[in-house]
Design a protein around this motif. Sequence first.
Motif, short mmCIF file in Angstrom:
data_model
loop_
_atom_site.label_atom_id
_atom_site.label_comp_id
_atom_site.label_asym_id
_atom_site.label_seq_id
_atom_site.Cartn_x
_atom_site.Cartn_y
_atom_site.Cartn_z
N LEU A 195 34.68 35.55 31.32
CA LEU A 195 33.41 36.22 31.05
C LEU A 195 33.55 37.73 31.19
N LEU A 196 34.28 38.17 32.22
CA LEU A 196 34.44 39.61 32.45
C LEU A 196 35.33 40.25 31.39
N SER A 197 36.22 39.45 30.84
CA SER A 197 37.06 39.93 29.75
C SER A 197 36.19 40.16 28.52
N GLN A 198 35.26 39.24 28.29
CA GLN A 198 34.34 39.37 27.16
C GLN A 198 33.49 40.63 27.23
N VAL A 199 33.08 41.02 28.45
CA VAL A 199 32.25 42.23 28.55
C VAL A 199 33.08 43.51 28.57
N GLY A 200 34.41 43.36 28.53
CA GLY A 200 35.25 44.53 28.33
C GLY A 200 35.81 45.23 29.56
N CYS A 201 35.86 44.53 30.71
CA CYS A 201 36.51 45.13 31.89
C CYS A 201 37.97 45.42 31.56
N THR A 202 38.50 46.51 32.09
CA THR A 202 39.87 46.90 31.78
C THR A 202 40.88 46.16 32.67
N PHE A 203 40.56 46.10 33.97
CA PHE A 203 41.48 45.51 34.95
C PHE A 203 40.75 44.50 35.82
N PHE A 204 41.54 43.58 36.38
CA PHE A 204 41.01 42.59 37.32
C PHE A 204 41.77 42.65 38.63
N GLN A 205 41.05 42.28 39.69
CA GLN A 205 41.67 42.16 41.00
C GLN A 205 40.95 41.02 41.71
N GLY A 206 41.70 40.14 42.36
CA GLY A 206 41.05 39.03 43.06
C GLY A 206 42.04 37.92 43.40
N TYR A 207 41.58 36.99 44.20
CA TYR A 207 42.45 35.92 44.67
C TYR A 207 43.06 35.13 43.52
N LEU A 208 42.35 35.07 42.37
CA LEU A 208 42.90 34.35 41.22
C LEU A 208 44.26 34.91 40.81
N PHE A 209 44.44 36.20 40.96
CA PHE A 209 45.69 36.84 40.52
C PHE A 209 46.64 37.14 41.68
N GLY A 210 46.16 37.04 42.88
CA GLY A 210 47.02 37.26 44.05
C GLY A 210 46.22 37.76 45.23
N ARG A 211 46.53 37.21 46.39
CA ARG A 211 45.88 37.65 47.62
C ARG A 211 46.64 38.85 48.18
N PRO A 212 45.98 39.63 49.02
CA PRO A 212 46.71 40.71 49.68
C PRO A 212 47.81 40.10 50.56
N GLN A 213 49.02 40.62 50.47
CA GLN A 213 50.12 40.13 51.31
C GLN A 213 51.16 41.22 51.51
N PRO A 214 51.99 41.07 52.55
CA PRO A 214 53.02 42.09 52.77
C PRO A 214 54.01 42.06 51.60
N LEU A 215 54.64 43.17 51.30
CA LEU A 215 55.68 43.18 50.26
C LEU A 215 56.87 42.38 50.78
N SER A 216 57.35 41.46 49.96
CA SER A 216 58.44 40.59 50.46
C SER A 216 59.78 41.30 50.33
#
Length: 264
Positions: free
Chosen positions: A243-264
């Motif tokens: 839905l957010l892609s349809q309204v034209g957001c440029t970037f996404f951030q959220g648990y769907l794409f990755g949680r905050p974590q230390p750099l491995s």
Amino acid sequence: YRIKQAGGGHAAFQRQQDQRTTIQMERLTALHRALERDELQLYFQPVVQAESHAVVAHEALLRWVRPTGVVSPLDFIPLAETSGLIVPIGRWVLQQAINALKARRISRVSVNVSALEIRQPDFVEFLQWILTETGVEPRRIWLELTESSMLEPRFAPVLQDLHALGVRTALDDFGNGYSSLMALTSLPIELVKIDRSFTAPIGEVTPSGQRALEVVRGIVALATALGLPTVAEGIETPRQAALLSQVGCTFFQGYLFGRPQPLS
Ligand code: C2E
Ligand code: MG
Ligand code: MG
Ligand code: MG
């Protein structure tokens, strides 16, 4: 008798206040020690392109790793801000984030900055110094500011200086504050991060879900008209992303794409 009661009540209240102050003092001492003992850690969360889901940057998110568990920044940033400890903590964060850039562990970083940090007369100078030391390109850094702190007119020259340095600025938690639209007219912002409170209800089959989508559509239209890209925060479901892609957001951030974590 009644007066005595009231007096007793006041004494009890005072005791409670003193206790609270003591707890705060203890936490402050512990936080101070955390900085010295390397108990602070930077986690990183990916920011992805809405179309391709390619990772374009990471947001640096602070954690306090205690023997008893990991403490959320929501639980210690306010204390760090009121005590002034956010200034050395913020410098540590910038240093760590830029080190990660230098080591090419991430390509771009988005760093949260408090008003008190920006208010330091040598903030820009400090940033310039790390950039010179490390040789990292300023374009690889986004500084995230929350709107209420940015709205103060005395910050405009600092933002101009950051701009001149080549560092980019983002308006964090957009829409979740007072007079946020004014910041877009008066300050040199280059990115708008749409607060999670707008994206969270999207995808729900409820009137508020529908309204939230329309509000975000409006925010994106406004940002686009100003030539500013948008990040939708807190994406948790594929339906929200679609839905957010349809309204034209440029970037996404959220648990769907990755949680905050230390750099491995
Ligand atoms: P923020 O800058 O708005 O950061 C986004 C917050 O949303 C982060 O919380 C992140 O973990 C969380 N989040 C990301 N994706 C999702 C999702 O899909 N669902 C849900 N429910 N949450 C998601 P976090 O890490 O607890 O940080 C909270 C706030 O603390 C940040 O909000 C920022 O304002 C502040 N903060 C964090 N690190 C720093 C720092 O180094 N310096 C300063 N001054 N503030 C910081
Ligand atoms: Mg942020
Ligand atoms: Mg945010
Ligand atoms: Mg926030």
